[in-house]
Design a protein around this motif. Structure first.
Motif, mmCIF file in Angstrom:
data_model
loop_
_atom_site.group_PDB
_atom_site.id
_atom_site.type_symbol
_atom_site.label_atom_id
_atom_site.label_comp_id
_atom_site.label_asym_id
_atom_site.label_seq_id
_atom_site.Cartn_x
_atom_site.Cartn_y
_atom_site.Cartn_z
ATOM 1 N N TYR A 145 0.829 -1.213 0.000
ATOM 2 C CA TYR A 145 0.000 0.000 0.000
ATOM 3 C C TYR A 145 0.861 1.259 0.000
ATOM 4 O O TYR A 145 0.530 2.248 -0.666
ATOM 5 C CB TYR A 145 -0.926 -0.010 1.220
ATOM 6 N N TRP A 179 -6.811 -3.036 -4.827
ATOM 7 C CA TRP A 179 -5.671 -2.150 -5.071
ATOM 8 C C TRP A 179 -4.877 -2.570 -6.299
ATOM 9 O O TRP A 179 -4.256 -1.731 -6.952
ATOM 10 C CB TRP A 179 -4.774 -2.088 -3.832
ATOM 11 N N GLU A 182 -6.654 -0.786 -8.842
ATOM 12 C CA GLU A 182 -6.328 0.647 -8.742
ATOM 13 C C GLU A 182 -4.983 0.965 -9.394
ATOM 14 O O GLU A 182 -4.810 2.034 -9.978
ATOM 15 C CB GLU A 182 -6.308 1.083 -7.277
#
Length: 258
Positions: A145, A179, A182
């Protein structure tokens, strides 16, 4: 004589007005001088302002560079911490079961501890391969992240996929898949983003990132110029998850598009 009498009042008026004209001209000249001085002051202030803008721009650039350097250092530290943790875990799971000092062959030293079950006893020479289990999975997810937030989308995607490979059914797996999508969206690869969001919805239908996935899929379709499919996905979001934050944002987009 009459002419003299006519001219005389005119001269008197002219003579009386002359000082007034001189005072007026002097006043106008003074005002012009003040205007020139003001213009000069304005020009000086503009130059100072331009110089301040230049310095601010330079300082902003330095701040951004330093911030990026600090972010890179933090990422490197997190990465190294994660790698050390995984190496320690590998050492634990691959440590030989035999006593130290025994004169065994290399093959014997590389044997892992045998698996024991209530109904099945393995022989002493049986080699059992134990899959690595990383105890600090949170570090791996956090590192992935942090890479995403730093704009390192390829590296972030690689680590999120590594997390999914190790923990496909973890409570954070749907988040990791989101993610991944993303990272593709951030790189303008909208088809790949849509593909991964569909995988997210199919594999983790009850995941907390599913509403956000619908929203991102609608936006991706819009970026591809498919407004019909974009509207369809956002309406599907508002129907399935009406109380979600993603649904509230979807309504804002629908109001603009329709």
């Amino acid at each position: 004589m009459k002419r003299i009498l006519i001219v005389l009042p005119i001269l008197v008026v002219f003579v009386s007005c002359a000082p007034k004209n001189q005072a007026l001209n002097k006043s106008i000249s003074s005002m012009n001088q003040e205007i020139v001085e003001l213009q000069k002051s304005i020009a000086d202030l503009k130059m100072e302002n331009d110089e301040l803008d230049r310095k601010i721009t330079v300082n902003k650039s330095k701040i951004n560079t330093n911030s990026q350097a600090i972010s890179d250092i933090n990422n490197d530290v997190t990465y190294l911490t994660n790698e050390v943790s995984m190496m320690k875990e590998r050492l634990k799971t691959s440590k030989p079961a035999g006593r130290s000092g025994d004169n065994k062959s290399m093959a014997e030293d590389n044997k892992t501890q045998k698996a024991e079950t209530g109904s099945d006893k393995q022989g002493d020479n049986q080699i059992v391969i134990i899959e690595d289990k990383f105890s600090d999975k949170g570090s791996l997810y956090s590192y992935a992240y942090e890479l995403f937030k730093s704009g390192k989308y390829y590296e972030s995607r690689k680590k999120f996929n590594e997390f999914l490979s190790l923990y496909p059914d973890d409570g954070l797996s749907d988040n990791a898949k989101y993610w991944v999508a993303e990272t593709y969206y951030s790189q303008n690869d909208y088809n790949k983003a849509i593909e991964n969001i569909k995988q997210l919805i199919n594999k983790y239908p009850d995941g907390n990132k599913v509403p956000a996935g619908y929203l991102k899929m609608g936006l991706a379709y819009n970026e591809l110029g498919n407004k019909t499919e974009a509207v369809k996905k956002l309406k599907e979001l508002t129907q399935k998850f009406p109380a979600s934050d993603a649904a509230a944002r979807a309504k804002e987009f629908l109001a603009k598009w329709e």
